[in-house]
Design an enzyme around this catalytic site. Sequence first.
Site, PDB file in Angstrom:
ATOM      1  CG  ASP A  87      -2.024  -1.060   1.093  1.00 49.50           C
ATOM      2  OD1 ASP A  87      -2.411  -1.374  -0.049  1.00 49.50           O
ATOM      3  OD2 ASP A  87      -2.488  -1.576   2.125  1.00 49.50           O
TER       4      ASP A  87
ATOM      5  CB  SER B 157      -9.287   7.274   9.705  1.00 49.64           C
ATOM      6  OG  SER B 157     -10.583   7.557  10.175  1.00 49.64           O
TER       7      SER B 157
END
Length: 292
Positions: free
Chosen positions: A73, A191
């Site tokens: 990622d 988050s």
Amino acid sequence: MNNHFKCIGIVGHPRHPTALTTHEMLYRWLCTKGYEVIVEQQIAHELQLKNVKTGTLAEIGQLADLAVVVGGDGNMLGATRTLARYDIKVIGINRGNLGFLTDLDPDNAQQQLADVLEGHYISEKRFLLEAQVCQQDCQKRISTAINEVVLHPGKVAHMIEFEVYIDEIFAFSQRSDGLIISTPTGSTAYSLSAGGPILTPSLDAITLVPMFPHTLSARPLVINSSSTIRLRFSHRRNDLEISCDSQIALPIQEGEDVLIRRCDYHLNLIHPKDYSYFNTLSTKLGWSKKLF
């Protein structure tokens, strides 16, 4: 060869030999299929490829129809912040750890990619955030983020006092270790670890998630992605920063504000035809298995 893609870019910063093996396999396979191939310069150098067309990320974005990012990622985030500026589709082969954004299995990448190149894929647009450090609305520093923009102390952890304005209207003030401003793409990253909600990728929404707030009443907030967020600081310090995707840091100096808004351009991300966002949540994050 078909007409869906004619020119393909190979992208990624390999961290171990298996990733380089995948880069080389991909390059030779695409060449035998008759595609025009552009290899990111660092990859071509490490593979010692001769008589190969190379380019920067920007050049690949301008010239290629599809970019294949090999890595995890982090590689995907680093590449797509640049590639999103251009009319190019992007897909990833996972050679990292989690691989939430890189769909293709390296052991089955040829067959999966062959189907994609035949036009059998799912396409979606992911919006980015643009973060500006400003003084009296004059831009000083700017960057973009696929996942999130994070307000945090520089070198030493400490509490920050700041105010949040949404579309220039006061929303809330806070004492906390920082604030995570996340896209739907980033809602399953930093988050999520901070207690933020999961947003499906097609939502036009931004989440604001406090980091270790001083009061129990501070909760995550979801707003429309068309909104502009302004951060103002009560006690002027010279050790605050905002970071974009945990890869780019912008310092905040005394008297400066931070403006965060949705970018004018999108990332054109594609997936194999059998891709399911909820299956990815389950397999990658262990989310909600079926009971019956």
